[in-house]
Design a protein around this motif. Structure first.
Motif, PDB file in Angstrom:
ATOM      1  N   LEU A 135      30.101  28.862  -7.053  1.00  0.00           N
ATOM      2  CA  LEU A 135      30.753  28.134  -5.964  1.00  0.00           C
ATOM      3  C   LEU A 135      32.202  28.601  -5.812  1.00  0.00           C
ATOM      4  O   LEU A 135      32.943  28.711  -6.799  1.00  0.00           O
ATOM      5  CB  LEU A 135      30.720  26.629  -6.240  1.00  0.00           C
ATOM      6  CG  LEU A 135      29.356  25.935  -6.129  1.00  0.00           C
ATOM      7  CD1 LEU A 135      29.480  24.476  -6.510  1.00  0.00           C
ATOM      8  CD2 LEU A 135      28.812  26.059  -4.707  1.00  0.00           C
ATOM      9  N   GLN A 136      32.608  28.886  -4.591  1.00  0.00           N
ATOM     10  CA  GLN A 136      33.942  29.405  -4.339  1.00  0.00           C
ATOM     11  C   GLN A 136      34.966  28.279  -4.311  1.00  0.00           C
ATOM     12  O   GLN A 136      34.830  27.316  -3.560  1.00  0.00           O
ATOM     13  CB  GLN A 136      33.960  30.169  -3.014  1.00  0.00           C
ATOM     14  CG  GLN A 136      33.061  31.385  -2.983  1.00  0.00           C
ATOM     15  CD  GLN A 136      33.488  32.439  -3.979  1.00  0.00           C
ATOM     16  OE1 GLN A 136      34.674  32.721  -4.121  1.00  0.00           O
ATOM     17  NE2 GLN A 136      32.529  33.007  -4.692  1.00  0.00           N
ATOM     18  N   GLY A 137      36.001  28.428  -5.127  1.00  0.00           N
ATOM     19  CA  GLY A 137      37.097  27.475  -5.104  1.00  0.00           C
ATOM     20  C   GLY A 137      36.741  26.150  -5.757  1.00  0.00           C
ATOM     21  O   GLY A 137      35.573  25.869  -6.049  1.00  0.00           O
ATOM     22  N   PRO A 138      37.726  25.300  -5.975  1.00  0.00           N
ATOM     23  CA  PRO A 138      37.468  23.975  -6.564  1.00  0.00           C
ATOM     24  C   PRO A 138      36.733  23.074  -5.585  1.00  0.00           C
ATOM     25  O   PRO A 138      36.907  23.179  -4.372  1.00  0.00           O
ATOM     26  CB  PRO A 138      38.873  23.445  -6.873  1.00  0.00           C
ATOM     27  CG  PRO A 138      39.743  24.129  -5.865  1.00  0.00           C
ATOM     28  CD  PRO A 138      39.158  25.514  -5.685  1.00  0.00           C
ATOM     29  N   LEU A 139      35.924  22.210  -6.109  1.00  0.00           N
ATOM     30  CA  LEU A 139      35.230  21.244  -5.267  1.00  0.00           C
ATOM     31  C   LEU A 139      36.224  20.216  -4.748  1.00  0.00           C
ATOM     32  O   LEU A 139      37.214  19.899  -5.419  1.00  0.00           O
ATOM     33  CB  LEU A 139      34.124  20.543  -6.063  1.00  0.00           C
ATOM     34  CG  LEU A 139      32.966  21.418  -6.538  1.00  0.00           C
ATOM     35  CD1 LEU A 139      32.040  20.627  -7.447  1.00  0.00           C
ATOM     36  CD2 LEU A 139      32.192  21.981  -5.355  1.00  0.00           C
ATOM     37  N   PRO A 140      36.001  19.675  -3.556  1.00  0.00           N
ATOM     38  CA  PRO A 140      36.926  18.658  -3.018  1.00  0.00           C
ATOM     39  C   PRO A 140      36.932  17.420  -3.909  1.00  0.00           C
ATOM     40  O   PRO A 140      35.952  17.134  -4.603  1.00  0.00           O
ATOM     41  CB  PRO A 140      36.343  18.355  -1.633  1.00  0.00           C
ATOM     42  CG  PRO A 140      34.917  18.778  -1.702  1.00  0.00           C
ATOM     43  CD  PRO A 140      34.888  19.956  -2.635  1.00  0.00           C
ATOM     44  N   PRO A 141      38.019  16.675  -3.903  1.00  0.00           N
ATOM     45  CA  PRO A 141      38.118  15.494  -4.782  1.00  0.00           C
ATOM     46  C   PRO A 141      37.074  14.425  -4.493  1.00  0.00           C
ATOM     47  O   PRO A 141      36.802  13.570  -5.335  1.00  0.00           O
ATOM     48  CB  PRO A 141      39.543  14.982  -4.521  1.00  0.00           C
ATOM     49  CG  PRO A 141      39.914  15.551  -3.181  1.00  0.00           C
ATOM     50  CD  PRO A 141      39.242  16.878  -3.108  1.00  0.00           C
ATOM     51  N   THR A 142      36.491  14.465  -3.291  1.00  0.00           N
ATOM     52  CA  THR A 142      35.479  13.461  -2.945  1.00  0.00           C
ATOM     53  C   THR A 142      34.067  13.889  -3.358  1.00  0.00           C
ATOM     54  O   THR A 142      33.122  13.143  -3.162  1.00  0.00           O
ATOM     55  CB  THR A 142      35.490  13.205  -1.430  1.00  0.00           C
ATOM     56  OG1 THR A 142      35.295  14.457  -0.741  1.00  0.00           O
ATOM     57  CG2 THR A 142      36.799  12.573  -1.002  1.00  0.00           C
ATOM     58  N   ALA A 143      33.944  15.114  -3.901  1.00  0.00           N
ATOM     59  CA  ALA A 143      32.615  15.617  -4.275  1.00  0.00           C
ATOM     60  C   ALA A 143      32.062  14.820  -5.443  1.00  0.00           C
ATOM     61  O   ALA A 143      32.793  14.445  -6.362  1.00  0.00           O
ATOM     62  CB  ALA A 143      32.694  17.100  -4.639  1.00  0.00           C
ATOM     63  N   MET A 144      30.773  14.569  -5.386  1.00  0.00           N
ATOM     64  CA  MET A 144      30.097  13.849  -6.467  1.00  0.00           C
ATOM     65  C   MET A 144      28.835  14.610  -6.858  1.00  0.00           C
ATOM     66  O   MET A 144      28.159  15.180  -5.999  1.00  0.00           O
ATOM     67  CB  MET A 144      29.714  12.431  -6.030  1.00  0.00           C
ATOM     68  CG  MET A 144      30.886  11.511  -5.792  1.00  0.00           C
ATOM     69  SD  MET A 144      30.350   9.804  -5.446  1.00  0.00           S
ATOM     70  CE  MET A 144      29.522  10.032  -3.872  1.00  0.00           C
TER      71      MET A 144
END
Length: 229
Positions: A135-144
């Motif tokens: 997965l490219q880049g960090p996951l958004p803070p809302t990702a679960m």
């Protein structure tokens, strides 16, 4: 290692005494179920000979040859989930060498492409790990991320409902083949014989694909329902 008496008692306590799921048979009755299943498969082949090619017909016919009394019955056994507290048993049925094994192998070969085409199909946990690492880049803070598990998945899949659902994506002759296999799951445990009354035929070759297809539809429903989250 486990004492034989403890093992046998747990198999019956945890599984085979569940009269809703399993029905105990005499050996002659168990063999009668297989004889009837062979007749059903023979009728199914006649009805669908225009769909099956010569190699498929030859394979299925050859797998049903021989005296039923000389064929190995599917064998029931249990493994132990030692990581559970208290420990639990997992039921398994070995189909190898049994009368319906070849028919099940043919069905499984046909289901594979349908299972792999589902949006929720993942070949293995290793493949999932590789996918997540890419997965490219960090996951958004809302990702679960969440997981779910099914308790006694195979025996809890109601065959009539599953066939009704899967008939929307599978051809009729394949659904008919699955119905024969799922309705005639007999097996042996030591000197006792049982018929599985409900659920996916444990140990049958297409059971994994069947469960994957059935639950993928639930996963797709959940994906759509919670997409806005």
């Amino acid at each position: 290692l486990i004492e034989r008496e403890v093992y046998v008692n747990r198999v019956f306590t945890d599984h085979l005494r569940d009269c809703t799921t399993y029905k105990q048979l005499t050996k002659p009755l168990a063999l009668d179920v297989l004889k009837y299943a062979r007749e059903q498969i023979s009728d199914w082949m006649k009805a669908n000979k225009h769909i099956l090619d010569k190699q498929e017909l030859k394979f299925i016919k050859s797998s049903l040859q021989g005296e039923i009394t000389e064929r190995r019955l599917p064998q029931f056994y249990a493994t132990i989930k030692v990581h559970k507290t208290p420990w639990k048993t997992r039921p398994i049925v070995s189909y190898s060498g049994s009368l319906l094994h070849g028919f099940g192998v043919w069905i499984d070969s046909k289901l594979q492409s349908y299972a792999k085409a589902t949006s929720a199909y993942i070949p293995s946990s290793k493949e999932l790990k590789t996918y997540l690492e890419r997965l490219q880049g960090p996951l958004p803070p809302t990702a679960m991320m969440f997981i779910c598990d099914a308790e006694s998945m195979y025996t809890n899949i109601r065959m009539p409902h599953a066939l009704e659902i899967l008939s929307e994506i599978l051809p009729p002759h394949l659904c008919a083949a699955l119905e024969i296999l799922m309705n005639n799951n007999v097996f042996q445990f030591s000197d006792t014989f049982f018929k599985q009354q409900i659920g996916t035929a444990m140990g049958s070759p297409p059971s994994c694909c069947w469960a994957t297809l059935y639950f993928s539809l639930h996963e797709e429903y959940l994906q759509e329902k919670f997409r806005k989250w």
